[in-house]
Design a protein around this motif. Structure first.
Motif, PDB file in Angstrom:
ATOM      1  N   UNK A 151       9.971   1.375  -1.907  1.00  0.00           N
ATOM      2  CA  UNK A 151       9.618   1.653  -3.294  1.00  0.00           C
ATOM      3  C   UNK A 151      10.016   0.506  -4.211  1.00  0.00           C
ATOM      4  N   UNK A 152      11.160  -0.120  -3.953  1.00  0.00           N
ATOM      5  CA  UNK A 152      11.554  -1.295  -4.734  1.00  0.00           C
ATOM      6  C   UNK A 152      10.559  -2.434  -4.539  1.00  0.00           C
ATOM      7  N   UNK A 153      10.156  -2.628  -3.300  1.00  0.00           N
ATOM      8  CA  UNK A 153       9.168  -3.672  -2.990  1.00  0.00           C
ATOM      9  C   UNK A 153       7.863  -3.434  -3.727  1.00  0.00           C
ATOM     10  N   UNK A 154       7.364  -2.214  -3.686  1.00  0.00           N
ATOM     11  CA  UNK A 154       6.082  -1.905  -4.323  1.00  0.00           C
ATOM     12  C   UNK A 154       6.176  -1.994  -5.843  1.00  0.00           C
ATOM     13  N   UNK A 155       7.283  -1.576  -6.407  1.00  0.00           N
ATOM     14  CA  UNK A 155       7.482  -1.710  -7.851  1.00  0.00           C
ATOM     15  C   UNK A 155       7.412  -3.177  -8.257  1.00  0.00           C
ATOM     16  N   UNK A 156       8.030  -4.045  -7.471  1.00  0.00           N
ATOM     17  CA  UNK A 156       8.019  -5.477  -7.772  1.00  0.00           C
ATOM     18  C   UNK A 156       6.627  -6.074  -7.603  1.00  0.00           C
ATOM     19  N   UNK A 157       5.852  -5.548  -6.657  1.00  0.00           N
ATOM     20  CA  UNK A 157       4.508  -6.076  -6.430  1.00  0.00           C
ATOM     21  C   UNK A 157       3.597  -5.887  -7.637  1.00  0.00           C
ATOM     22  N   UNK A 158       3.851  -4.876  -8.440  1.00  0.00           N
ATOM     23  CA  UNK A 158       3.017  -4.620  -9.617  1.00  0.00           C
ATOM     24  C   UNK A 158       3.587  -5.256 -10.886  1.00  0.00           C
ATOM     25  N   UNK A 159       4.558  -6.136 -10.735  1.00  0.00           N
ATOM     26  CA  UNK A 159       5.177  -6.750 -11.910  1.00  0.00           C
ATOM     27  C   UNK A 159       4.235  -7.705 -12.635  1.00  0.00           C
ATOM     28  N   UNK A 160       3.371  -8.395 -11.900  1.00  0.00           N
ATOM     29  CA  UNK A 160       2.514  -9.401 -12.532  1.00  0.00           C
ATOM     30  C   UNK A 160       1.030  -9.130 -12.345  1.00  0.00           C
ATOM     31  N   UNK A 161       0.687  -7.937 -11.923  1.00  0.00           N
ATOM     32  CA  UNK A 161      -0.732  -7.572 -11.793  1.00  0.00           C
ATOM     33  C   UNK A 161      -0.847  -6.052 -11.852  1.00  0.00           C
ATOM     34  N   UNK A 162      -1.952  -5.521 -12.357  1.00  0.00           N
ATOM     35  CA  UNK A 162      -2.073  -4.067 -12.508  1.00  0.00           C
ATOM     36  C   UNK A 162      -2.422  -3.329 -11.221  1.00  0.00           C
ATOM     37  N   UNK A 163      -3.034  -4.045 -10.259  1.00  0.00           N
ATOM     38  CA  UNK A 163      -3.487  -3.410  -9.029  1.00  0.00           C
ATOM     39  C   UNK A 163      -2.876  -4.136  -7.829  1.00  0.00           C
ATOM     40  N   UNK A 164      -2.883  -3.500  -6.682  1.00  0.00           N
ATOM     41  CA  UNK A 164      -2.160  -4.067  -5.548  1.00  0.00           C
ATOM     42  C   UNK A 164      -2.762  -5.374  -5.038  1.00  0.00           C
ATOM     43  N   UNK A 165      -4.069  -5.532  -5.083  1.00  0.00           N
ATOM     44  CA  UNK A 165      -4.656  -6.783  -4.617  1.00  0.00           C
ATOM     45  C   UNK A 165      -4.719  -7.847  -5.706  1.00  0.00           C
ATOM     46  N   UNK A 166      -4.731  -7.446  -6.960  1.00  0.00           N
ATOM     47  CA  UNK A 166      -4.851  -8.427  -8.033  1.00  0.00           C
ATOM     48  C   UNK A 166      -5.146  -7.781  -9.372  1.00  0.00           C
ATOM     49  N   UNK A 167      -5.954  -8.474 -10.163  1.00  0.00           N
ATOM     50  CA  UNK A 167      -6.265  -7.996 -11.506  1.00  0.00           C
ATOM     51  C   UNK A 167      -7.338  -6.914 -11.521  1.00  0.00           C
ATOM     52  N   UNK A 168      -8.077  -6.783 -10.430  1.00  0.00           N
ATOM     53  CA  UNK A 168      -9.172  -5.815 -10.381  1.00  0.00           C
ATOM     54  C   UNK A 168      -8.856  -4.688  -9.404  1.00  0.00           C
TER      55      UNK A 168
END
Length: 223
Positions: A151-168
């Motif tokens: 959960x910490x990892x996934x929270x950090x993954x969304x720090x600079x983008x709204x979606x998991x793969x990117x901006x879209x």
């Protein structure tokens, strides 16, 4: 005609959602869990030998496993909708999260579910302290730290983008929905991780997601 063999409160809800996002025509065949065991009915084995959901049939083609089904559906019309440009950094993240959802995120969630059931199961009184001790030890030493790490990892993954793969928004977000919904239900995901909770609110508000709920029926993980 695409047919989704849909089991209530299961991963197959993601498939209905994806089909709504893609705007594809499909039929839903409903299957209900046994109210005592929560297992899928034997009728699903008539569709696929493992008797699990999701299963999609497309004419003579029978597909199981959510990741394989998503890959098939986004490529079905040749346009690769809801996937980033091949060769891009977004596409690499897309492929990663398509595999991560079931390969890494779901195992500790499943372990928590199983051990919680073991702890709650009726056992002879003289065995109960042993069972509870084992459950507590495994939970404290492995399951809880693993869940926190993910959960910490996934929270950090969304720090600079709204979606998991990117901006879209992409099909990877559809794939990631079930682990996060399950984590919010039974693994402590809450407002202490605001980006993940915001992700859940945003996907639950999507019109296609709401339409999929109408087609699929009651779905406890959408709360």
């Amino acid at each position: 005609m695409l047919v989704v063999h849909h089991l209530n409160n299961s991963r197959s809800q993601r498939v209905l959602w994806l089909l709504e996002e893609l705007g594809l025509d499909y039929e839903v065949r409903h299957y209900q869990r046994d109210p005592k065991t929560m297992r899928a009915p034997l009728e699903l084995r008539e569709v696929h030998p493992l008797g699990k959901s999701p299963v999609v049939t497309d004419g003579a083609t029978v597909l199981a496993e959510t990741g394989a089904i998503i890959d098939y559906l986004v490529n079905r019309d040749g346009e690769r909708r809801l996937t980033p440009e091949p060769g891009s950094a977004d596409h690499l993240r897309f492929v990663y999260f398509m595999h991560y959802a079931e390969g890494s995120a779901m195992p500790p969630l499943l372990m928590k579910l199983v051990f919680d059931k073991i702890a709650a199961a009726p056992v002879p009184f003289f065995v109960k302290p042993v069972v509870k001790g084992i459950v507590a030890k495994v939970s404290a030493d492995f399951i809880t730290p693993q869940l926190k790490n993910h959960l910490d990892f996934l929270e950090a993954e969304l720090a600079d983008r709204p979606w998991f793969a990117g901006q879209e928004f992409s099909a990877a977000d559809v794939q990631m929905s079930f682990p996060l919904e399950a984590a919010a239900q039974r693994a402590g995901l809450d407002e202490s991780r605001p980006r993940l909770m915001d992700f859940l609110r945003r996907i639950h508000a999507r019109p296609a997601y709401r339409r999929a709920l109408e087609r699929g029926g009651p779905y406890a993980f959408a709360k």
